[in-house]
Scaffold this motif. Structure first.
Motif, PDB file in Angstrom:
ATOM      1  N   GLY A 245       0.781  -1.228   0.000  1.00  0.00           N
ATOM      2  CA  GLY A 245       0.000   0.000   0.000  1.00  0.00           C
ATOM      3  C   GLY A 245       0.814   1.280   0.000  1.00  0.00           C
ATOM      4  O   GLY A 245       0.251   2.377   0.069  1.00  0.00           O
ATOM      5  N   THR A 246       2.143   1.157  -0.065  1.00  0.00           N
ATOM      6  CA  THR A 246       3.022   2.329  -0.075  1.00  0.00           C
ATOM      7  C   THR A 246       3.630   2.516  -1.460  1.00  0.00           C
ATOM      8  O   THR A 246       4.121   1.558  -2.066  1.00  0.00           O
ATOM      9  CB  THR A 246       4.148   2.180   0.972  1.00  0.00           C
ATOM     10  N   LYS A 247       3.604   3.738  -1.941  1.00  0.00           N
ATOM     11  CA  LYS A 247       4.175   4.050  -3.245  1.00  0.00           C
ATOM     12  C   LYS A 247       5.697   4.131  -3.117  1.00  0.00           C
ATOM     13  O   LYS A 247       6.224   4.892  -2.301  1.00  0.00           O
ATOM     14  CB  LYS A 247       3.618   5.378  -3.755  1.00  0.00           C
ATOM     15  N   MET A 248       6.415   3.323  -3.910  1.00  0.00           N
ATOM     16  CA  MET A 248       7.874   3.273  -3.874  1.00  0.00           C
ATOM     17  C   MET A 248       8.432   3.940  -5.117  1.00  0.00           C
ATOM     18  O   MET A 248       7.985   3.654  -6.237  1.00  0.00           O
ATOM     19  CB  MET A 248       8.355   1.829  -3.787  1.00  0.00           C
ATOM     20  N   VAL A 249       9.412   4.838  -4.946  1.00  0.00           N
ATOM     21  CA  VAL A 249       9.965   5.616  -6.065  1.00  0.00           C
ATOM     22  C   VAL A 249      11.485   5.459  -6.105  1.00  0.00           C
ATOM     23  O   VAL A 249      12.117   5.136  -5.099  1.00  0.00           O
ATOM     24  CB  VAL A 249       9.579   7.099  -5.919  1.00  0.00           C
ATOM     25  N   PRO A 250      12.116   5.683  -7.280  1.00  0.00           N
ATOM     26  CA  PRO A 250      13.564   5.455  -7.420  1.00  0.00           C
ATOM     27  C   PRO A 250      14.383   6.492  -6.651  1.00  0.00           C
ATOM     28  O   PRO A 250      14.230   7.695  -6.849  1.00  0.00           O
ATOM     29  CB  PRO A 250      13.795   5.557  -8.928  1.00  0.00           C
ATOM     30  N   LEU A 251      15.276   6.010  -5.796  1.00  0.00           N
ATOM     31  CA  LEU A 251      16.053   6.881  -4.921  1.00  0.00           C
ATOM     32  C   LEU A 251      17.035   7.765  -5.688  1.00  0.00           C
ATOM     33  O   LEU A 251      17.023   8.987  -5.554  1.00  0.00           O
ATOM     34  CB  LEU A 251      16.813   6.024  -3.898  1.00  0.00           C
ATOM     35  N   ARG A 252      17.913   7.144  -6.509  1.00  0.00           N
ATOM     36  CA  ARG A 252      18.975   7.906  -7.161  1.00  0.00           C
ATOM     37  C   ARG A 252      18.420   8.992  -8.080  1.00  0.00           C
ATOM     38  O   ARG A 252      18.857  10.153  -8.027  1.00  0.00           O
ATOM     39  CB  ARG A 252      19.896   6.977  -7.945  1.00  0.00           C
ATOM     40  N   ALA A 269      22.670   2.876  -0.194  1.00  0.00           N
ATOM     41  CA  ALA A 269      23.292   4.097  -0.683  1.00  0.00           C
ATOM     42  C   ALA A 269      23.433   5.109   0.451  1.00  0.00           C
ATOM     43  O   ALA A 269      22.722   5.059   1.450  1.00  0.00           O
ATOM     44  CB  ALA A 269      22.461   4.698  -1.816  1.00  0.00           C
ATOM     45  N   ILE A 270      24.377   6.058   0.255  1.00  0.00           N
ATOM     46  CA  ILE A 270      24.523   7.216   1.140  1.00  0.00           C
ATOM     47  C   ILE A 270      24.168   8.444   0.324  1.00  0.00           C
ATOM     48  O   ILE A 270      24.769   8.705  -0.718  1.00  0.00           O
ATOM     49  CB  ILE A 270      25.955   7.324   1.691  1.00  0.00           C
ATOM     50  N   VAL A 271      23.178   9.193   0.773  1.00  0.00           N
ATOM     51  CA  VAL A 271      22.680  10.368   0.066  1.00  0.00           C
ATOM     52  C   VAL A 271      23.085  11.593   0.874  1.00  0.00           C
ATOM     53  O   VAL A 271      22.739  11.704   2.059  1.00  0.00           O
ATOM     54  CB  VAL A 271      21.146  10.301  -0.083  1.00  0.00           C
ATOM     55  N   SER A 272      23.815  12.526   0.254  1.00  0.00           N
ATOM     56  CA  SER A 272      24.326  13.648   1.033  1.00  0.00           C
ATOM     57  C   SER A 272      24.278  14.945   0.239  1.00  0.00           C
ATOM     58  O   SER A 272      24.351  14.962  -0.989  1.00  0.00           O
ATOM     59  CB  SER A 272      25.769  13.369   1.476  1.00  0.00           C
ATOM     60  N   LYS A 273      24.151  16.043   0.972  1.00  0.00           N
ATOM     61  CA  LYS A 273      24.227  17.388   0.402  1.00  0.00           C
ATOM     62  C   LYS A 273      24.554  18.348   1.536  1.00  0.00           C
ATOM     63  O   LYS A 273      23.796  18.461   2.496  1.00  0.00           O
ATOM     64  CB  LYS A 273      22.920  17.797  -0.267  1.00  0.00           C
ATOM     65  N   GLY A 274      25.721  19.013   1.452  1.00  0.00           N
ATOM     66  CA  GLY A 274      26.129  19.910   2.526  1.00  0.00           C
ATOM     67  C   GLY A 274      26.291  19.152   3.824  1.00  0.00           C
ATOM     68  O   GLY A 274      26.995  18.154   3.900  1.00  0.00           O
ATOM     69  N   ALA A 275      25.593  19.630   4.874  1.00  0.00           N
ATOM     70  CA  ALA A 275      25.691  18.998   6.193  1.00  0.00           C
ATOM     71  C   ALA A 275      24.721  17.846   6.363  1.00  0.00           C
ATOM     72  O   ALA A 275      24.730  17.172   7.392  1.00  0.00           O
ATOM     73  CB  ALA A 275      25.442  20.043   7.288  1.00  0.00           C
ATOM     74  N   LEU A 276      23.877  17.595   5.351  1.00  0.00           N
ATOM     75  CA  LEU A 276      22.887  16.519   5.439  1.00  0.00           C
ATOM     76  C   LEU A 276      23.455  15.207   4.911  1.00  0.00           C
ATOM     77  O   LEU A 276      24.148  15.189   3.898  1.00  0.00           O
ATOM     78  CB  LEU A 276      21.632  16.877   4.635  1.00  0.00           C
ATOM     79  N   SER A 277      23.132  14.120   5.599  1.00  0.00           N
ATOM     80  CA  SER A 277      23.581  12.810   5.145  1.00  0.00           C
ATOM     81  C   SER A 277      22.552  11.756   5.548  1.00  0.00           C
ATOM     82  O   SER A 277      22.121  11.714   6.702  1.00  0.00           O
ATOM     83  CB  SER A 277      24.942  12.465   5.765  1.00  0.00           C
ATOM     84  N   TYR A 278      22.147  10.944   4.584  1.00  0.00           N
ATOM     85  CA  TYR A 278      21.199   9.856   4.825  1.00  0.00           C
ATOM     86  C   TYR A 278      21.858   8.545   4.424  1.00  0.00           C
ATOM     87  O   TYR A 278      22.460   8.453   3.343  1.00  0.00           O
ATOM     88  CB  TYR A 278      19.915  10.041   4.002  1.00  0.00           C
ATOM     89  N   THR A 279      21.764   7.530   5.289  1.00  0.00           N
ATOM     90  CA  THR A 279      22.297   6.203   4.982  1.00  0.00           C
ATOM     91  C   THR A 279      21.125   5.241   4.810  1.00  0.00           C
ATOM     92  O   THR A 279      20.396   4.966   5.762  1.00  0.00           O
ATOM     93  CB  THR A 279      23.236   5.709   6.098  1.00  0.00           C
ATOM     94  N   LYS A 307      18.480  -0.388  -9.311  1.00  0.00           N
ATOM     95  CA  LYS A 307      17.689   0.761  -8.857  1.00  0.00           C
ATOM     96  C   LYS A 307      17.054   0.448  -7.497  1.00  0.00           C
ATOM     97  O   LYS A 307      16.304  -0.514  -7.359  1.00  0.00           O
ATOM     98  CB  LYS A 307      16.606   1.130  -9.873  1.00  0.00           C
ATOM     99  N   THR A 308      17.398   1.275  -6.527  1.00  0.00           N
ATOM    100  CA  THR A 308      16.813   1.143  -5.194  1.00  0.00           C
ATOM    101  C   THR A 308      15.591   2.052  -5.085  1.00  0.00           C
ATOM    102  O   THR A 308      15.658   3.232  -5.435  1.00  0.00           O
ATOM    103  CB  THR A 308      17.836   1.523  -4.107  1.00  0.00           C
ATOM    104  N   TYR A 309      14.487   1.498  -4.589  1.00  0.00           N
ATOM    105  CA  TYR A 309      13.247   2.260  -4.437  1.00  0.00           C
ATOM    106  C   TYR A 309      12.963   2.489  -2.954  1.00  0.00           C
ATOM    107  O   TYR A 309      13.188   1.603  -2.119  1.00  0.00           O
ATOM    108  CB  TYR A 309      12.077   1.510  -5.082  1.00  0.00           C
ATOM    109  N   VAL A 310      12.476   3.703  -2.648  1.00  0.00           N
ATOM    110  CA  VAL A 310      12.149   4.079  -1.277  1.00  0.00           C
ATOM    111  C   VAL A 310      10.720   4.615  -1.223  1.00  0.00           C
ATOM    112  O   VAL A 310      10.164   5.018  -2.250  1.00  0.00           O
ATOM    113  CB  VAL A 310      13.125   5.159  -0.753  1.00  0.00           C
ATOM    114  N   PRO A 311      10.097   4.636  -0.047  1.00  0.00           N
ATOM    115  CA  PRO A 311       8.751   5.208   0.062  1.00  0.00           C
ATOM    116  C   PRO A 311       8.710   6.651  -0.418  1.00  0.00           C
ATOM    117  O   PRO A 311       9.648   7.424  -0.188  1.00  0.00           O
ATOM    118  CB  PRO A 311       8.452   5.110   1.563  1.00  0.00           C
ATOM    119  N   VAL A 312       7.636   7.025  -1.084  1.00  0.00           N
ATOM    120  CA  VAL A 312       7.524   8.360  -1.670  1.00  0.00           C
ATOM    121  C   VAL A 312       7.611   9.450  -0.600  1.00  0.00           C
ATOM    122  O   VAL A 312       8.008  10.591  -0.894  1.00  0.00           O
ATOM    123  CB  VAL A 312       6.208   8.481  -2.482  1.00  0.00           C
ATOM    124  N   GLU A 313       7.269   9.122   0.653  1.00  0.00           N
ATOM    125  CA  GLU A 313       7.357  10.116   1.725  1.00  0.00           C
ATOM    126  C   GLU A 313       8.787  10.624   1.921  1.00  0.00           C
ATOM    127  O   GLU A 313       9.001  11.726   2.434  1.00  0.00           O
ATOM    128  CB  GLU A 313       6.847   9.522   3.044  1.00  0.00           C
TER     129      GLU A 313
END
Length: 320
Positions: A245-252, A269-279, A307-313
């Motif tokens: 029931g959750t919409k999954m979208v491509p991370l990269r 993946a590690i997603v980063s920009k400036g001081a922000l970092s998500y693992t 392709k890694t997919y994550v919740p649209v939220e």
């Protein structure tokens, strides 16, 4: 008072013989002890996690340097940046390099990522040298005694006082604080007493204050979601899956459209920009946000090859 110099082999002899001397940096440093009234067993609750070993690999990244620290079968990653506190065991500023023997102290209540090998972003890193100097990292009470009643500080005019944030420090500022203590001599007493050569206040660690909670707080209105870029919205509309029931979208694709750097890891993946970092870790609902942990409703997944997919939220998280 009778004073004694502290060296590792001398300390071992004192402890085995029943005498109490000044402790060197050890695995029990910075730990508070709680006694269970029913079992009379001591339960150790660490204030600082201590990682020791030899630096065997150095990896310089964009915003920090990752040091692989190995001690026998134990491997840990110690992360340092330009603002990290790094000293030798005499209190002199030091620079980490391959082959150094180190002790890294991390505040135990700081969130950690659930990955292997464990990664630590310590409050202070000590480079152990052959010089005769001891270090204790712990919380000291109003009498300047540590949590296990092992060491009492007698601060004198020759003691150098500093803080992690660079603020000026007086003797009274040391009370009920997390401290890094450098010393070379101590009395044979309980607790051992020492005139420290240098003390650093770890004022980057917030004091825990009691919080009064309103039993009937008024609910806060939910913040309006940030507008989504049209190119990102087009990806969401065209490239998605439904999982539980959750919409999954491509991370990269989406992260790079929003100006983030995406570094692929074996499990995510590690997603980063400036001081922000998500693992992000595939198959795991928990994800790292800087030094904290957050949670997806549905675990990220490899729904298409590469392709890694994550919740649209998560898109809303990236656009805040």
């Amino acid at each position: 008072m009778k004073m004694t110099k502290v060296v590792p082999f001398a300390m071992s002899a004192l402890l085995l013989g029943g005498a109490i001397g000044a402790p060197t940096a050890s695995a029990n440093e910075g730990e508070a002890t709680v006694i269970n009234a029913e079992t009379s067993e001591q339960q150790v609750q660490p204030i600082f996690i201590k990682v020791t070993g030899t630096v065997e690999n150095v990896e310089v990244r964009e915003n920090a340097t990752y040091y692989t620290v190995v001690d026998g079968d134990n491997t840990n990653i110690v992360i340092a940046n330009k603002d990290s506190l790094v000293f030798d065991n005499m209190g002199k500023e030091a620079k980490l390099q391959k082959g150094d023997k180190v002790s890294a102290y991390s505040y135990a209540k700081k969130p950690m990522l659930a990955i292997y090998p464990p990664q630590y972003n310590p409050e202070v890193i000590i480079v152990e040298t052959e010089e005769m100097g001891s270090v204790e990292v712990d919380f000291f009470n109003k009498d300047l005694v540590d949590t296990e009643n092992n060491l009492k500080l007698n601060v004198g005019e020759d003691t150098k006082l500093a803080s992690a944030t660079g603020k000026a420090v007086k003797v009274d500022d040391l009370k009920e604080q997390h401290l890094v203590v450098f010393y070379t001599i101590a009395t044979m007493s309980i607790p051992a007493q020492t005139p420290p050569s240098k003390v650093i206040v770890l004022d980057t660690i917030e004091k825990e204050e009691p919080v009064e909670v309103d039993p009937t707080p008024e609910p806060e209105p939910a913040p309006a979601p940030a507008p989504v870029d049209s190119a990102v919205q087009e990806i969401i509309n065209k490239d998605f899956y439904e999982v539980d029931g959750t919409k999954m979208v491509p991370l990269r694709l989406i992260a790079e459209k929003l100006g983030f750097k995406v570094e692929v890891t074996p499990k995510g993946a590690i997603v980063s920009k400036g001081a922000l970092s998500y693992t992000i870790t595939r198959g795991q609902k928990e994800y790292g946000y800087n030094k904290a942990l957050r949670q997806f409703k549905v675990a990220p997944a490899l729904l298409e090859s590469g392709k890694t997919y994550v919740p649209v939220e998560f898109v809303e998280e990236l656009t805040k």
